[in-house]
Design a protein around this motif. Structure first.
Motif, mmCIF file in Angstrom:
data_model
loop_
_atom_site.group_PDB
_atom_site.id
_atom_site.type_symbol
_atom_site.label_atom_id
_atom_site.label_comp_id
_atom_site.label_asym_id
_atom_site.label_seq_id
_atom_site.Cartn_x
_atom_site.Cartn_y
_atom_site.Cartn_z
ATOM 1 N N ARG A 131 22.041 -40.773 -21.255
ATOM 2 C CA ARG A 131 21.952 -39.840 -22.376
ATOM 3 C C ARG A 131 20.573 -39.190 -22.448
ATOM 4 N NH1 ARG A 131 22.887 -42.443 -27.404
ATOM 5 N NH2 ARG A 131 23.190 -40.338 -28.248
ATOM 6 N N ARG A 132 19.532 -39.966 -22.154
ATOM 7 C CA ARG A 132 18.184 -39.386 -22.143
ATOM 8 C C ARG A 132 18.028 -38.387 -20.994
ATOM 9 N NH1 ARG A 132 17.600 -44.378 -24.393
ATOM 10 N NH2 ARG A 132 16.185 -44.519 -26.195
ATOM 11 N N ARG A 133 18.581 -38.708 -19.832
ATOM 12 C CA ARG A 133 18.497 -37.791 -18.701
ATOM 13 C C ARG A 133 19.288 -36.518 -18.972
ATOM 14 N NH1 ARG A 133 16.739 -39.416 -13.681
ATOM 15 N NH2 ARG A 133 16.972 -37.190 -13.244
ATOM 16 N N ALA A 134 20.407 -36.639 -19.675
ATOM 17 C CA ALA A 134 21.190 -35.450 -20.017
ATOM 18 C C ALA A 134 20.383 -34.527 -20.925
ATOM 19 C CB ALA A 134 22.497 -35.851 -20.684
ATOM 20 N N LEU A 135 19.652 -35.108 -21.878
ATOM 21 C CA LEU A 135 18.813 -34.303 -22.758
ATOM 22 C C LEU A 135 17.702 -33.625 -21.966
ATOM 23 C CD1 LEU A 135 17.923 -33.269 -25.501
ATOM 24 C CD2 LEU A 135 16.818 -35.486 -25.918
ATOM 25 N N GLU A 136 17.107 -34.344 -21.010
ATOM 26 C CA GLU A 136 16.076 -33.748 -20.165
ATOM 27 C C GLU A 136 16.632 -32.557 -19.395
ATOM 28 O OE1 GLU A 136 14.606 -36.800 -17.632
ATOM 29 O OE2 GLU A 136 13.801 -38.020 -19.290
ATOM 30 N N ALA A 137 17.826 -32.719 -18.835
ATOM 31 C CA ALA A 137 18.442 -31.627 -18.078
ATOM 32 C C ALA A 137 18.773 -30.449 -18.978
ATOM 33 C CB ALA A 137 19.694 -32.123 -17.366
ATOM 34 N N LEU A 138 19.223 -30.744 -20.176
ATOM 35 C CA LEU A 138 19.547 -29.674 -21.126
ATOM 36 C C LEU A 138 18.317 -28.842 -21.457
ATOM 37 C CD1 LEU A 138 21.778 -28.461 -22.983
ATOM 38 C CD2 LEU A 138 20.995 -30.049 -24.752
ATOM 39 N N CYS A 139 17.143 -29.465 -21.491
ATOM 40 C CA CYS A 139 15.903 -28.763 -21.830
ATOM 41 C C CYS A 139 15.402 -27.869 -20.695
ATOM 42 C CB CYS A 139 14.813 -29.766 -22.187
ATOM 43 S SG CYS A 139 15.095 -30.673 -23.731
ATOM 44 N N LEU A 140 15.871 -28.089 -19.482
ATOM 45 C CA LEU A 140 15.371 -27.314 -18.354
ATOM 46 C C LEU A 140 15.752 -25.848 -18.503
ATOM 47 C CD1 LEU A 140 16.204 -29.706 -15.377
ATOM 48 C CD2 LEU A 140 13.950 -29.246 -16.361
ATOM 49 N N ALA A 141 14.789 -24.970 -18.247
ATOM 50 C CA ALA A 141 15.043 -23.534 -18.357
ATOM 51 C C ALA A 141 15.539 -22.934 -17.049
ATOM 52 C CB ALA A 141 13.773 -22.813 -18.802
ATOM 53 N N ASP A 142 15.085 -23.472 -15.932
ATOM 54 C CA ASP A 142 15.479 -22.918 -14.639
ATOM 55 C C ASP A 142 16.926 -23.284 -14.330
ATOM 56 O OD1 ASP A 142 15.715 -23.480 -11.461
ATOM 57 O OD2 ASP A 142 14.399 -21.777 -11.875
ATOM 58 N N PRO A 143 17.814 -22.309 -14.140
ATOM 59 C CA PRO A 143 19.227 -22.640 -13.964
ATOM 60 C C PRO A 143 19.514 -23.444 -12.712
ATOM 61 C CG PRO A 143 18.839 -20.287 -13.619
ATOM 62 C CD PRO A 143 17.578 -20.851 -14.173
ATOM 63 N N GLU A 144 18.768 -23.178 -11.626
ATOM 64 C CA GLU A 144 19.031 -23.926 -10.402
ATOM 65 C C GLU A 144 18.601 -25.379 -10.555
ATOM 66 O OE1 GLU A 144 20.969 -24.111 -6.898
ATOM 67 O OE2 GLU A 144 20.769 -22.348 -8.178
ATOM 68 N N ARG A 145 17.434 -25.608 -11.185
ATOM 69 C CA ARG A 145 16.991 -26.981 -11.420
ATOM 70 C C ARG A 145 17.976 -27.711 -12.333
ATOM 71 N NH1 ARG A 145 11.501 -27.793 -13.927
ATOM 72 N NH2 ARG A 145 12.065 -29.969 -13.533
ATOM 73 N N LYS A 146 18.475 -27.022 -13.361
ATOM 74 C CA LYS A 146 19.421 -27.656 -14.269
ATOM 75 C C LYS A 146 20.697 -28.067 -13.520
ATOM 76 C CE LYS A 146 20.022 -25.571 -18.238
ATOM 77 N NZ LYS A 146 19.473 -26.330 -19.387
ATOM 78 N N ALA A 147 21.205 -27.163 -12.688
ATOM 79 C CA ALA A 147 22.416 -27.471 -11.934
ATOM 80 C C ALA A 147 22.175 -28.626 -10.962
ATOM 81 C CB ALA A 147 22.897 -26.227 -11.185
ATOM 82 N N LEU A 148 21.048 -28.587 -10.256
ATOM 83 C CA LEU A 148 20.763 -29.628 -9.270
ATOM 84 C C LEU A 148 20.545 -30.979 -9.937
ATOM 85 C CD1 LEU A 148 18.426 -27.691 -6.808
ATOM 86 C CD2 LEU A 148 20.738 -28.543 -6.344
ATOM 87 N N GLN A 149 19.823 -31.019 -11.060
ATOM 88 C CA GLN A 149 19.608 -32.299 -11.730
ATOM 89 C C GLN A 149 20.928 -32.860 -12.254
ATOM 90 O OE1 GLN A 149 16.017 -33.032 -13.829
ATOM 91 N NE2 GLN A 149 17.030 -34.108 -15.521
ATOM 92 N N THR A 150 21.796 -31.993 -12.754
ATOM 93 C CA THR A 150 23.095 -32.459 -13.246
ATOM 94 C C THR A 150 23.921 -33.033 -12.103
ATOM 95 O OG1 THR A 150 23.045 -30.795 -15.005
ATOM 96 C CG2 THR A 150 25.191 -31.722 -14.422
ATOM 97 N N LEU A 151 23.950 -32.338 -10.980
ATOM 98 C CA LEU A 151 24.698 -32.839 -9.818
ATOM 99 C C LEU A 151 24.090 -34.137 -9.298
ATOM 100 C CD1 LEU A 151 25.248 -29.417 -8.070
ATOM 101 C CD2 LEU A 151 27.066 -30.928 -8.896
ATOM 102 N N HIS A 152 22.772 -34.254 -9.349
ATOM 103 C CA HIS A 152 22.107 -35.475 -8.896
ATOM 104 C C HIS A 152 22.470 -36.655 -9.800
ATOM 105 C CE1 HIS A 152 19.102 -38.054 -7.108
ATOM 106 N NE2 HIS A 152 18.531 -38.247 -8.286
ATOM 107 N N MET A 153 22.466 -36.436 -11.106
ATOM 108 C CA MET A 153 22.856 -37.513 -12.027
ATOM 109 C C MET A 153 24.257 -38.004 -11.713
ATOM 110 S SD MET A 153 21.464 -36.630 -15.860
ATOM 111 C CE MET A 153 22.239 -35.031 -15.968
#
Length: 266
Positions: free
Chosen positions: A4-26
Motif C-alpha cells: 500500500r505504501r509503494r502504491a502511494l509512492e507510484a501514484l505520486c510519480l509525475a513521469d508517466p513512464e516511471r509510473k507505469a514501470l514501477q507499477t509493473l515492477h510491483m
C-alpha cells in the motif's frame, strides 16, 4: 516492500513512464507484504495524482473532436485513450493505498488492474510514437479522476462509480471505436484495433473486479446492490450511461440481467 505504501509512492510519480514501470515492477515481484490496517496519508505538498506538465488538462466540454479518417484525427483519438489508461493506473493505485481494512485479495486484485492498465498505456504510447506523436502532444481531460475525488471517503461509492460505471463505459465505447478504425482500413488504424482488442478483453476483467468488490461491500454493510447503486448515481451525480450497451461484455463482467434492463430504461 509494503504494497500500500509503494502504491502511494507510484501514484505520486509525475513521469508517466516511471509510473507505469514501477507499477509493473510491483506486480512482477509479488514478494510484498500487505498492511491492511495502516492509515496512510499523501505526502504534504503533493497533489494527487502525480502527472506530467503535459498534456494540458481541460474540462471535457472544451475537448475538440476530430475524425479518425485523418492521421491527425487518429492520433488525437489514440492519445485520448492513452490518457484514459494513464488515469486508470492512478485509479487502481489509489484504491490500494486509500482504503484500509480490506481483505488482502482486494489489494492484490487492484494491483493486477494497475499493472494491466500500465501495459495498456505503454502499448498506446508506443503506437503514438510510431505515428510521430507522443503522450502529452494533445490536450486531455480528468473526468475519471474527478469521480475518484468525489468518492475518496466512501469505498462503496468508489467501487460502484469508478470501475463499474466510468470504466464500464469503455466496454460500450470500444467496439464502436474499433468499427470506425476498421472502416478507415489503414495499417496504423488496424494496428490500433488490435491494441484495443487486448484492452477490451482485459477491461472486462477489471470491471468484473469492481463488480465483485462492490457486491462484497454491499453484503458486508447490509445493502441491496442494485437499489443502492441507483442511490449512489444520484448522490454523486454520476454521468448518465448512454446506449448502445455492450451487453455481452457487461454480462461477462458480472452485470445482472436486471441491472442491464435498468441501464436500458434509465
Amino acid at each position: 516492500m509494503e504494497l500500500r505504501r509503494r502504491a502511494l509512492e507510484a501514484l505520486c510519480l509525475a513521469d508517466p513512464e516511471r509510473k507505469a514501470l514501477q507499477t509493473l515492477h510491483m506486480h512482477s515481484r509479488q514478494d510484498f507484504s500487505i498492511d491492511p490496517a495502516a492509515e496512510l496519508a499523501a505526502p504534504a505538498g503533493i497533489l494527487l495524482p502525480g502527472h506530467p506538465e503535459r498534456p494540458e488538462l481541460r474540462p471535457h466540454t472544451e475537448m475538440a473532436r476530430r475524425s479518425p479518417a485523418t492521421p491527425l484525427g487518429r492520433a488525437v483519438l489514440i492519445h485520448a485513450i492513452a490518457h484514459i489508461e494513464f488515469n486508470a493506473i492512478n485509479l487502481a493505485l489509489d484504491a490500494i493505498w486509500r482504503f484500509p481494512r480490506m481483505p488482502e485479495a482486494f489489494y492484490r486484485d487492484w494491483l493486477q488492474v494497475a499493472a494491466e492498465e500500465a501495459k495498456h498505456f505503454q502499448l498506446l504510447r508506443a503506437h503514438l510514437r510510431s505515428q510521430g506523436h507522443d503522450y502529452g502532444d494533445f490536450p486531455a481531460h480528468q473526468g475519471q479522476w474527478t469521480m475518484c475525488e468525489k468518492t475518496q471517503g466512501d469505498i462503496v461509492a468508489r467501487m460502484a462509480l469508478v470501475p463499474r460505471t466510468m470504466e464500464a463505459r469503455g466496454l460500450d465505447a470500444t467496439p464502436q471505436i474499433q468499427a470506425k478504425l476498421r472502416q478507415v482500413g489503414t495499417g496504423d488504424a488496424l494496428a490500433a484495433v488490435e491494441i484495443l482488442d487486448v484492452i477490451l478483453r482485459e477491461e472486462v476483467g477489471h470491471v468484473a473486479i469492481g463488480n465483485h468488490w462492490y457486491r462484497w461491500l454491499c453484503a458486508r454493510d447490509g445493502l441491496d446492490p442494485e437499489t443502492h447503486y441507483a442511490e449512489l448515481t444520484r448522490r454523486y451525480a454520476a454521468p448518465r450511461m448512454r446506449p448502445p450497451f455492450n451487453t455481452q461484455a457487461r454480462r461477462a463482467a458480472g452485470f445482472s440481467e436486471s441491472e442491464l434492463r435498468w441501464l436500458e430504461q434509465s
